[in-house]
Design a protein around this motif. Structure first.
Motif, PDB file in Angstrom:
ATOM      1  N   TYR A   1       0.812  -1.221   0.000  1.00 51.16           N
ATOM      2  CA  TYR A   1       0.000   0.000   0.000  1.00 51.16           C
ATOM      3  C   TYR A   1       0.845   1.271   0.000  1.00 51.16           C
ATOM      4  O   TYR A   1       0.318   2.365   0.178  1.00 51.16           O
ATOM      5  CB  TYR A   1      -0.960   0.000   1.192  1.00 51.16           C
ATOM      6  N   GLN A   2       2.137   1.129  -0.160  1.00 48.41           N
ATOM      7  CA  GLN A   2       3.067   2.260  -0.196  1.00 48.41           C
ATOM      8  C   GLN A   2       2.942   3.126   1.065  1.00 48.41           C
ATOM      9  O   GLN A   2       2.776   4.347   0.997  1.00 48.41           O
ATOM     10  CB  GLN A   2       2.868   3.087  -1.463  1.00 48.41           C
ATOM     11  N   LEU A   3       3.056   2.469   2.210  1.00 48.82           N
ATOM     12  CA  LEU A   3       2.962   3.139   3.499  1.00 48.82           C
ATOM     13  C   LEU A   3       4.346   3.184   4.138  1.00 48.82           C
ATOM     14  O   LEU A   3       5.032   2.170   4.223  1.00 48.82           O
ATOM     15  CB  LEU A   3       2.001   2.388   4.426  1.00 48.82           C
ATOM     16  N   ALA A   4       4.762   4.367   4.570  1.00 50.50           N
ATOM     17  CA  ALA A   4       6.070   4.538   5.191  1.00 50.50           C
ATOM     18  C   ALA A   4       6.064   3.986   6.611  1.00 50.50           C
ATOM     19  O   ALA A   4       5.078   4.120   7.337  1.00 50.50           O
ATOM     20  CB  ALA A   4       6.453   6.010   5.209  1.00 50.50           C
ATOM     21  N   ARG A   5       7.171   3.364   6.975  1.00 50.11           N
ATOM     22  CA  ARG A   5       7.370   2.867   8.338  1.00 50.11           C
ATOM     23  C   ARG A   5       8.610   3.536   8.913  1.00 50.11           C
ATOM     24  O   ARG A   5       9.652   3.537   8.291  1.00 50.11           O
ATOM     25  CB  ARG A   5       7.565   1.345   8.330  1.00 50.11           C
ATOM     26  N   ALA A   6       8.495   4.121  10.102  1.00 48.31           N
ATOM     27  CA  ALA A   6       9.627   4.734  10.798  1.00 48.31           C
ATOM     28  C   ALA A   6       9.224   4.973  12.255  1.00 48.31           C
ATOM     29  O   ALA A   6       8.035   5.043  12.571  1.00 48.31           O
ATOM     30  CB  ALA A   6      10.018   6.048  10.132  1.00 48.31           C
ATOM     31  N   LYS A   7      10.211   5.118  13.120  1.00 51.53           N
ATOM     32  CA  LYS A   7       9.933   5.318  14.550  1.00 51.53           C
ATOM     33  C   LYS A   7       9.187   6.614  14.838  1.00 51.53           C
ATOM     34  O   LYS A   7       8.476   6.711  15.825  1.00 51.53           O
ATOM     35  CB  LYS A   7      11.227   5.279  15.347  1.00 51.53           C
ATOM     36  N   ASP A   8       9.344   7.619  13.966  1.00 52.12           N
ATOM     37  CA  ASP A   8       8.691   8.913  14.205  1.00 52.12           C
ATOM     38  C   ASP A   8       7.418   9.081  13.376  1.00 52.12           C
ATOM     39  O   ASP A   8       6.944  10.189  13.188  1.00 52.12           O
ATOM     40  CB  ASP A   8       9.650  10.061  13.924  1.00 52.12           C
ATOM     41  N   ARG A   9       6.864   7.968  12.913  1.00 49.14           N
ATOM     42  CA  ARG A   9       5.647   8.045  12.094  1.00 49.14           C
ATOM     43  C   ARG A   9       4.530   7.212  12.707  1.00 49.14           C
ATOM     44  O   ARG A   9       4.761   6.137  13.236  1.00 49.14           O
ATOM     45  CB  ARG A   9       5.914   7.530  10.684  1.00 49.14           C
ATOM     46  N   ALA A  10       3.343   7.763  12.559  1.00 52.05           N
ATOM     47  CA  ALA A  10       2.129   7.079  13.009  1.00 52.05           C
ATOM     48  C   ALA A  10       1.093   7.199  11.909  1.00 52.05           C
ATOM     49  O   ALA A  10       1.282   7.935  10.929  1.00 52.05           O
ATOM     50  CB  ALA A  10       1.615   7.714  14.300  1.00 52.05           C
ATOM     51  N   TYR A  11       0.000   6.474  12.067  1.00 53.32           N
ATOM     52  CA  TYR A  11      -1.123   6.565  11.138  1.00 53.32           C
ATOM     53  C   TYR A  11      -2.402   6.792  11.917  1.00 53.32           C
ATOM     54  O   TYR A  11      -2.629   6.183  12.965  1.00 53.32           O
ATOM     55  CB  TYR A  11      -1.259   5.287  10.295  1.00 53.32           C
TER      56      TYR A  11
END
Length: 149
Positions: free
Chosen positions: A57-67
């Motif tokens: 789904y082209q979703l970014a993953r990182a420690k400073d990211r939420a959805y």
């Protein structure tokens, strides 16, 4: 001796009632009802998304990211999300606001909306989401969450 037992029982009841009140305070509401519809919402760290799903789904993953996750279902018997329109903002405690850009995700019969968000560790944000329900009515939900890495 009877006074001591009465005092001990009173203290025990006090601790039980305080514990019950604390447990109720920890319950986080995650939906709002509007007529025949229920709007269900949550905020979660991007690391909860499996890497293969994130790629799909082209979703970014990182420690400073939420959805921010929002779905609209029929209140009675609704098990699958319905199509809706939504936009919103996330505002921190010093009133800095950032837009939420929702992406529609369809998996089989399910429809839900995700908006990516960068955050600082232990940041408290107020979310305002404007939703156009399937019946054409516009509603707004507001909720607050504290985000941690």
């Amino acid at each position: 001796m009877k006074r001591i037992l009465t005092l001990a029982a009173s203290v025990a009841l006090l601790f039980l009632s305080v514990g019950a009140a604390a447990q109720e305070a920890r319950t986080i509401k995650n939906y709002v009802d509007f007529g025949d519809y229920r709007v269900v919402y949550s905020v979660f760290n991007s690391d909860f998304i499996q890497p293969d799903i994130a790629r799909q789904y082209q979703l970014a993953r990182a420690k400073d990211r939420a959805y921010v996750n929002v779905s609209v279902v029929k209140k009675e018997g609704g098990t699958h999300g319905l199509s809706a329109e939504m936009s919103g903002t996330a505002t921190n405690l010093i009133q800095q606001s950032r837009p939420l850009k929702f992406k529609e995700i369809r998996e089989g019969d399910a429809v839900y909306y995700l908006a990516p968000l960068r955050f600082e560790d232990e940041e408290t944000l107020t979310f305002n989401v404007d939703i156009k329900l399937p019946n054409g009515k516009s509603e707004t939900i507001t909720f607050r969450r504290r985000l941690n890495r």
